[in-house]
Each structure stands twice: as structure tokens, then as C-alpha cells.
Enzyme design. Sequence first.
Site, mmCIF file in Angstrom:
data_model
loop_
_atom_site.group_PDB
_atom_site.id
_atom_site.type_symbol
_atom_site.label_atom_id
_atom_site.label_comp_id
_atom_site.label_asym_id
_atom_site.label_seq_id
_atom_site.Cartn_x
_atom_site.Cartn_y
_atom_site.Cartn_z
ATOM 1 N N GLY A 215 0.848 -1.187 0.000
ATOM 2 C CA GLY A 215 0.000 0.000 0.000
ATOM 3 C C GLY A 215 0.883 1.235 0.000
ATOM 4 N N CYS B 194 5.871 0.042 7.281
ATOM 5 C CA CYS B 194 5.491 1.243 6.527
ATOM 6 C C CYS B 194 6.673 1.646 5.663
ATOM 7 C CB CYS B 194 5.131 2.369 7.490
ATOM 8 S SG CYS B 194 4.691 3.916 6.653
ATOM 9 N N HIS C 88 -4.495 1.759 7.553
ATOM 10 C CA HIS C 88 -3.127 2.308 7.598
ATOM 11 C C HIS C 88 -2.982 3.439 6.579
ATOM 12 C CE1 HIS C 88 1.432 1.608 7.853
ATOM 13 N NE2 HIS C 88 1.309 2.381 6.796
ATOM 14 N N HIS D 69 -2.553 7.774 6.818
ATOM 15 C CA HIS D 69 -1.570 8.649 6.151
ATOM 16 C C HIS D 69 -2.240 9.908 5.599
ATOM 17 C CE1 HIS D 69 2.236 6.556 6.269
ATOM 18 N NE2 HIS D 69 1.748 5.437 5.742
HETATM 19 ZN ZN ZN Z 1 2.624 3.630 5.808
#
Ligand code: ZN
Length: 166
Positions: free
Chosen positions: A46, A94, A136, A140
Site C-alpha cells: 500500500g 510502513c 493504515h 496517512h
Molecule cells: Zn505507511
Amino acid sequence: MSLREIVLWPDDRLSQMCTPVGEITEDVRGLAQDMLDTMYAAPGRGLAAPQVGVLARLFVMDPSWKEGTPAPVVCINPNLVWHSDATVVSSEGCLSLPGVTADVPRAETVRMVWTDLDGVVQEAELTGFAALCAQHEIDHLDGLMTLDRLADADRDRLLAAYEAAR
Ligand code: ZN
């Protein structure tokens, strides 16, 4: 194929509230394609627009491409309209915090509404890894990192490990 540089913590752009995408222009289409290329190359599952320095409410994901056929999803102006009370904690990486993971509690199932690249409004119930990924990435767009979801002591520990890994 065009790769964009991934913004790393503590870059300010990762802490900003992103603005909604208006008309889906060629620029928006190009950004989405670049983000997919960048996500697959990283490799990640992602990627949100602020992670490539664009403060717009857009993310891309493909939660299970590493296990099967790529199925890219481009989510413009995503919103979670429902989430389960049940939560799960998983170890989240991440691309903007390379080298460390954080144990973040998330809703197990969510219902997300978003606009696709053709301007069509989509709605889906997501569960498992896709649900975690969507939460998630939407974080952001609100300027939140995994570390912002941790207790102070855990956050300090994660940042120390991150600095040590850089
Ligand atoms: Zn992230």
C-alpha cells in the site's frame, strides 16, 4: 514506468491533513500509476499520496499481490463508513518507516467508500489484511503514522529502533 521518491519519517509531509482530490485529471491518473509502480518496486502492499510528497486524499493498495495475481486498487477520497468493534493487533511495516514494525490495533472489518479512477463511487467491505491496509493508508491521508497509534513508551522504542536502523 515512473518511480517516485518515497518520503521518509520525520518529513513534515507525513504529518499533514491531505486535501480531497477534485476532478480526476491526467495528472491524477499519472500520479496513481506512478504510485502503483513505486509500491510494487519498493516492494510494498500500500502507498498513500503523502508518501510521495503529494498532499492529496488518494492511496493505492494491492494487499495480496505477493501471494498471487496483482489486483491493484486506486482509492480516491476514501472514507470508512463503518468498522467492526472487534479489533486485531498486527505488526505493521510502513515504506516511510523502513526497518521497523509497530503493533497497531485496528478494526478487524471495515466498510470503505471511495471513488475510482473512472470517477465511479465504489463501496466494499474489507476484512483481514485488506482492512488493516486501508486503515493504515487512510491514516496517512490524515497525517497519522503507525507510531502515532502507539503508547508513548512504545513510540519511543520504535523511534529509537528506527534511528538505529538508518
Ligand atoms: Zn505507511
